[in-house]
Design a protein around this motif. Structure first.
Motif, PDB file in Angstrom:
ATOM      1  N   ALA A  42      61.617 -19.569   5.170  1.00  0.00           N
ATOM      2  CA  ALA A  42      62.716 -18.386   5.403  1.00  0.00           C
ATOM      3  C   ALA A  42      63.694 -18.648   5.082  1.00  0.00           C
TER       4      ALA A  42
ATOM      5  N   GLY B 225      58.865 -15.956   4.950  1.00  0.00           N
ATOM      6  CA  GLY B 225      58.660 -16.752   5.518  1.00  0.00           C
ATOM      7  C   GLY B 225      57.513 -17.425   5.618  1.00  0.00           C
TER       8      GLY B 225
ATOM      9  N   GLU C 203      55.122 -13.560  11.119  1.00  0.00           N
ATOM     10  CA  GLU C 203      55.399 -13.862  12.655  1.00  0.00           C
ATOM     11  C   GLU C 203      57.700 -14.588  12.670  1.00  0.00           C
ATOM     12  N   GLU C 204      57.544 -15.155  11.091  1.00  0.00           N
ATOM     13  CA  GLU C 204      58.802 -15.493  11.282  1.00  0.00           C
ATOM     14  C   GLU C 204      59.329 -14.859  10.150  1.00  0.00           C
TER      15      GLU C 204
ATOM     16  N   GLU D 141      60.633 -12.187  13.051  1.00  0.00           N
ATOM     17  CA  GLU D 141      62.349 -12.730  13.183  1.00  0.00           C
ATOM     18  C   GLU D 141      62.767 -12.730  11.830  1.00  0.00           C
TER      19      GLU D 141
ATOM     20  N   LYS E  96      62.762 -15.478  18.517  1.00  0.00           N
ATOM     21  CA  LYS E  96      62.043 -16.322  18.112  1.00  0.00           C
ATOM     22  C   LYS E  96      60.435 -15.466  19.001  1.00  0.00           C
TER      23      LYS E  96
END
Length: 175
Positions: A36, A53, A57-58, A61, A119
């Protein structure tokens, strides 16, 4: 550990989960794959954030972290406080825009919060809703070097690519 190369005038790359050898060179873990990270790409009068990532989601972030990393050196930020935000959109691009805009707001107004880490706690792809927490502290000029001011998030050339292995996001921010 995060790795950085370059300055804000050119391309800059940050990755998470990397190791550094004695010479200072960084290597990715897990069979040489970067897991990531983010980088800054040149753009006329603005800057383009590119994040990636293992999951979308990563990548989301990391793009928020990239925005904060453009404002200050994140190595000077301690994760002593938490800010929870909720973002809602009508599609994936508007959701990404709203996520960044909410975090830009908590930096631009009281409590002037700068996040070292983000997060995502809830990612509802059907209703385009995110609940996320930022871990950091109040921005303090005596502790945090002043980077470049981010004026706004833009939709210009915004892209979300939910494709393995990198799940790339591209966002141009107005500086």
């Amino acid at each position: 550990m995060a790795a950085a190369s370059g300055d804000h005038t050119g391309e800059e790359t940050y990755t998470s989960e990397v190791t550094e050898d004695a010479s200072g060179d960084c290597e990715a873990t897990e069979e040489g794959k970067v897991l990531a990270g983010y980088e800054y790409l040149d753009h006329t009068a603005d800057i383009q954030l590119h994040s990636y990532g293992r999951t979308l989601e990563e990548s989301f972030e990391m793009v928020v972290q990239a925005m904060f990393g453009y404002m200050t050196d994140l190595d000077t930020v301690d994760a002593t406080d938490t800010q929870r935000i909720e973002a809602q959109g009508h599609d994936m691009l508007s959701l990404l825009f709203q996520l960044l805009d909410e975090f830009l707001f908590v930096f631009s107004a009281e409590p002037f919060f700068i996040a070292k880490e983000i997060k995502i706690l809830e990612f509802d792809r059907e209703n385009f809703r995110i609940v996320a927490e930022g871990y950091g502290e109040t921005f303090d000029l005596s502790k945090h070097p002043q980077g470049t001011e981010v004026k706004a998030i833009t939709y210009s050339n915004m892209q979300v690519h939910e494709e393995l292995p990198t799940n790339d996001c591209f966002v141009i921010i107005d500086i």
